[in-house]
Design an enzyme around this catalytic site. Structure first.
Site, PDB file in Angstrom:
ATOM      1  N   THR A  38      10.011 -21.849 -27.062  1.00  0.00           N
ATOM      2  CA  THR A  38      11.349 -21.569 -26.541  1.00  0.00           C
ATOM      3  C   THR A  38      12.324 -22.694 -26.849  1.00  0.00           C
ATOM      4  OG1 THR A  38      10.861 -22.544 -24.377  1.00  0.00           O
ATOM      5  CG2 THR A  38      10.366 -20.200 -24.648  1.00  0.00           C
ATOM      6  N   ASP A  39      13.605 -22.389 -26.670  1.00  0.00           N
ATOM      7  CA  ASP A  39      14.635 -23.413 -26.815  1.00  0.00           C
ATOM      8  C   ASP A  39      15.136 -23.814 -25.430  1.00  0.00           C
ATOM      9  OD1 ASP A  39      16.372 -21.379 -25.974  1.00  0.00           O
ATOM     10  OD2 ASP A  39      17.145 -21.004 -27.977  1.00  0.00           O
ATOM     11  N   PHE A  40      16.173 -24.611 -25.377  1.00  0.00           N
ATOM     12  CA  PHE A  40      16.658 -25.128 -24.091  1.00  0.00           C
ATOM     13  C   PHE A  40      17.134 -24.030 -23.151  1.00  0.00           C
ATOM     14  CE2 PHE A  40      20.461 -24.762 -26.593  1.00  0.00           C
ATOM     15  CZ  PHE A  40      21.449 -24.412 -25.681  1.00  0.00           C
TER      16      PHE A  40
END
Length: 134
Positions: A17-19
């Protein structure tokens, strides 16, 4: 996607995942690579064995077109579906989808080239026959 498409179940981890908490777009490329690898493993065995037995034969992505339809999040259970659309002399044209249940999240058209020593070579006949039966 045809009913006999290869299915690879996987889980989304934090590292995917990203932020924002959504699956990072490039993570889907890794998921689909795993799907293609497992399709070939199921049909022809390990790619490392094929590479050795076929004098350095490898498969490389030549072209890929993706449609990102819906996001996935950490802990989602996904399935990567992979199906052969068309076989040409030195290439496999594949359709892939990443799904969460019945929802299609990402759809891709992939062209994989068969290569030896940097040059395109015809798909091995045994692999061609196996892929055609799918």
């Amino acid at each position: 996607m045809p009913p006999d498409a290869h299915a690879l179940p996987l889980r989304v981890y934090y590292e995917d995942t990203d932020f924002s908490g959504f699956v990072y777009h490039a993570s889907y490329l890794r998921f689909m690579e795993r799907g293609r690898t497992e399709l070939l493993r199921g049909l022809a065995g390990d790619q490392s064995d094929l590479h050795r037995e076929a004098n350095g034969l490898v498969f490389v992505v030549r072209r890929m077109s993706l449609d990102y339809l819906k996001p996935a999040r950490m802990d989602d259970a996904l399935t990567v579906l992979t199906a052969t659309r068309e076989l040409r002399g030195a290439s496999m044209h594949l359709d892939q989808e990443v799904r969460r249940g019945d929802e299609t999240l990402v759809r891709a058209e992939v062209v994989v080239a068969c290569v030896r020593e940097g040059r395109a070579v015809r798909l091995p006949e045994a692999l061609r026959r196996t892929l055609t039966r799918r």
